[in-house]
Write an enzyme that holds these catalytic residues in place. Structure first.
Site, PDB file in Angstrom:
ATOM      1  N   ASP A  30       0.848  -1.192   0.000  1.00 21.63           N
ATOM      2  CA  ASP A  30       0.000   0.000   0.000  1.00 21.63           C
ATOM      3  C   ASP A  30       0.887   1.247   0.000  1.00 21.63           C
ATOM      4  O   ASP A  30       1.898   1.320   0.699  1.00 21.63           O
ATOM      5  CB  ASP A  30      -0.928   0.005   1.233  1.00 21.63           C
ATOM      6  CG  ASP A  30      -2.082   0.980   1.076  1.00 21.63           C
ATOM      7  OD1 ASP A  30      -3.224   0.513   0.893  1.00 21.63           O
ATOM      8  OD2 ASP A  30      -1.841   2.210   1.123  1.00 21.63           O
ATOM      9  N   ILE A  31       0.482   2.258  -0.771  1.00 26.23           N
ATOM     10  CA  ILE A  31       1.278   3.487  -0.899  1.00 26.23           C
ATOM     11  C   ILE A  31       1.255   4.307   0.389  1.00 26.23           C
ATOM     12  O   ILE A  31       2.153   5.128   0.623  1.00 26.23           O
ATOM     13  CB  ILE A  31       0.760   4.312  -2.108  1.00 26.23           C
ATOM     14  CG1 ILE A  31       1.823   5.236  -2.653  1.00 26.23           C
ATOM     15  CG2 ILE A  31      -0.508   5.078  -1.760  1.00 26.23           C
ATOM     16  CD1 ILE A  31       1.481   5.836  -4.011  1.00 26.23           C
ATOM     17  N   GLY A  91     -15.405   3.311   3.783  1.00 28.63           N
ATOM     18  CA  GLY A  91     -14.053   3.810   3.522  1.00 28.63           C
ATOM     19  C   GLY A  91     -13.444   3.335   2.218  1.00 28.63           C
ATOM     20  O   GLY A  91     -12.240   3.494   2.014  1.00 28.63           O
ATOM     21  N   GLN A  92     -14.252   2.763   1.319  1.00 32.02           N
ATOM     22  CA  GLN A  92     -13.677   2.344   0.030  1.00 32.02           C
ATOM     23  C   GLN A  92     -13.395   3.570  -0.822  1.00 32.02           C
ATOM     24  O   GLN A  92     -14.295   4.360  -1.109  1.00 32.02           O
ATOM     25  CB  GLN A  92     -14.639   1.399  -0.723  1.00 32.02           C
ATOM     26  CG  GLN A  92     -14.011   0.873  -2.012  1.00 32.02           C
ATOM     27  CD  GLN A  92     -14.903  -0.090  -2.793  1.00 32.02           C
ATOM     28  OE1 GLN A  92     -16.091  -0.218  -2.497  1.00 32.02           O
ATOM     29  NE2 GLN A  92     -14.335  -0.758  -3.778  1.00 32.02           N
ATOM     30  N   SER A  93     -12.128   3.738  -1.204  1.00 29.51           N
ATOM     31  CA  SER A  93     -11.766   4.894  -2.033  1.00 29.51           C
ATOM     32  C   SER A  93     -11.380   4.484  -3.453  1.00 29.51           C
ATOM     33  O   SER A  93     -11.332   5.338  -4.338  1.00 29.51           O
ATOM     34  CB  SER A  93     -10.619   5.674  -1.378  1.00 29.51           C
ATOM     35  OG  SER A  93      -9.484   4.855  -1.222  1.00 29.51           O
ATOM     36  N   HIS A  98     -10.345  -5.035  -3.516  1.00 33.69           N
ATOM     37  CA  HIS A  98      -9.004  -5.221  -2.932  1.00 33.69           C
ATOM     38  C   HIS A  98      -9.157  -5.645  -1.492  1.00 33.69           C
ATOM     39  O   HIS A  98     -10.074  -5.218  -0.792  1.00 33.69           O
ATOM     40  CB  HIS A  98      -8.150  -3.956  -3.043  1.00 33.69           C
ATOM     41  CG  HIS A  98      -8.812  -2.695  -2.567  1.00 33.69           C
ATOM     42  ND1 HIS A  98      -9.775  -2.033  -3.295  1.00 33.69           N
ATOM     43  CD2 HIS A  98      -8.668  -1.969  -1.424  1.00 33.69           C
ATOM     44  CE1 HIS A  98     -10.178  -0.961  -2.639  1.00 33.69           C
ATOM     45  NE2 HIS A  98      -9.529  -0.899  -1.482  1.00 33.69           N
ATOM     46  N   HIS A 100      -7.110  -5.538   1.960  1.00 32.36           N
ATOM     47  CA  HIS A 100      -5.972  -5.028   2.723  1.00 32.36           C
ATOM     48  C   HIS A 100      -5.469  -6.148   3.622  1.00 32.36           C
ATOM     49  O   HIS A 100      -6.272  -6.866   4.244  1.00 32.36           O
ATOM     50  CB  HIS A 100      -6.408  -3.898   3.663  1.00 32.36           C
ATOM     51  CG  HIS A 100      -6.944  -2.668   2.990  1.00 32.36           C
ATOM     52  ND1 HIS A 100      -6.186  -1.534   2.821  1.00 32.36           N
ATOM     53  CD2 HIS A 100      -8.168  -2.390   2.470  1.00 32.36           C
ATOM     54  CE1 HIS A 100      -6.943  -0.598   2.227  1.00 32.36           C
ATOM     55  NE2 HIS A 100      -8.133  -1.092   2.012  1.00 32.36           N
TER      56      HIS A 100
HETATM   57  P1  5GP Z   1      -9.721   1.705   0.227  1.00 34.24           P
HETATM   58  O1  5GP Z   1      -9.686   3.104   0.803  1.00 34.24           O
HETATM   59  O2  5GP Z   1     -10.451   1.704  -1.095  1.00 34.24           O
HETATM   60  O3  5GP Z   1     -10.196   0.646   1.149  1.00 34.24           O
HETATM   61  O4  5GP Z   1      -8.218   1.316  -0.060  1.00 34.24           O
HETATM   62  C1  5GP Z   1      -7.490   1.846  -1.117  1.00 34.24           C
HETATM   63  C2  5GP Z   1      -6.037   1.749  -0.744  1.00 34.24           C
HETATM   64  O5  5GP Z   1      -5.279   1.958  -1.901  1.00 34.24           O
HETATM   65  C3  5GP Z   1      -5.584   2.782   0.285  1.00 34.24           C
HETATM   66  O6  5GP Z   1      -5.060   2.125   1.429  1.00 34.24           O
HETATM   67  C4  5GP Z   1      -4.535   3.598  -0.462  1.00 34.24           C
HETATM   68  O7  5GP Z   1      -3.459   3.993   0.357  1.00 34.24           O
HETATM   69  C5  5GP Z   1      -4.117   2.657  -1.561  1.00 34.24           C
HETATM   70  N1  5GP Z   1      -3.670   3.325  -2.765  1.00 34.24           N
HETATM   71  C6  5GP Z   1      -4.293   4.374  -3.394  1.00 34.24           C
HETATM   72  N2  5GP Z   1      -3.605   4.710  -4.495  1.00 34.24           N
HETATM   73  C7  5GP Z   1      -2.532   3.868  -4.571  1.00 34.24           C
HETATM   74  C8  5GP Z   1      -1.456   3.754  -5.506  1.00 34.24           C
HETATM   75  O8  5GP Z   1      -1.339   4.469  -6.498  1.00 34.24           O
HETATM   76  N3  5GP Z   1      -0.531   2.772  -5.250  1.00 34.24           N
HETATM   77  C9  5GP Z   1      -0.640   1.947  -4.152  1.00 34.24           C
HETATM   78  N4  5GP Z   1       0.338   1.038  -4.006  1.00 34.24           N
HETATM   79  N5  5GP Z   1      -1.645   2.042  -3.262  1.00 34.24           N
HETATM   80  C10 5GP Z   1      -2.577   2.996  -3.476  1.00 34.24           C
END
Ligand code: 5GP
Ligand code: ZN
Length: 112
Positions: A30-31, A91-93, A98, A100
């Site tokens: 994760d970034i 919290g899905q962005s 995916h 985690h």
């Molecule tokens: P969500 O918020 O949808 O549950 O998780 C999305 C995840 O993707 C976040 O933890 C965020 O840090 C990660 N993320 C977003 N953009 C990127 C990217 O460009 N590269 C990587 N490796 N992770 C990303």
């Protein structure tokens, strides 16, 4: 899907720190890590979220759980948390399924 961030990461069009890859899925760091170990495992096929897992694509979802166990084992993780957020309130962005995988610190319950 052409404008999907995680489809582009899966295809190698956007760089990522890949930990594992096969024909169905890939795992990458994760970034913005929320724990000492924080990686994501995604299907290569575009599935918007875990709410869209169906008989047609559930093999990839089940395979991802096997891959998580393997990558975690390879990393020597004994305790970890798997999270998949569905929809904005949870919290899905990124709208590509995916999981985690978080480890390396105490986790609270219930999650925030
Ligand atoms: P969500 O918020 O949808 O549950 O998780 C999305 C995840 O993707 C976040 O933890 C965020 O840090 C990660 N993320 C977003 N953009 C990127 C990217 O460009 N590269 C990587 N490796 N992770 C990303
Ligand atoms: Zn996608």
């Amino acid at each position: 899907m052409s404008d999907c961030l995680f489809c582009k990461i899966a295809a190698g069009e956007i760089p990522s720190e890949k930990l594992y890859e096969d024909e169905l899925c890939c795992a990458f760091s994760d970034i913005d890590p929320q724990a000492p170990t924080h990686f994501l495992v995604i299907p290569k096929a575009h599935i918007p979220s875990a709410a869209e897992i169906s008989p047609e694509n559930s093999a990839a979802a089940a395979h991802i759980l096997e891959v998580i166990a393997k990558v975690a084992r390879d990393q020597g993780l004994e305790s970890y948390r798997i999270v998949s957020n569905i929809g904005p309130q949870a919290g899905q962005s990124v709208p590509h399924l995916h999981f985690h995988v978080l480890a390396g610190r105490d986790m609270t319950w219930p999650p925030g």
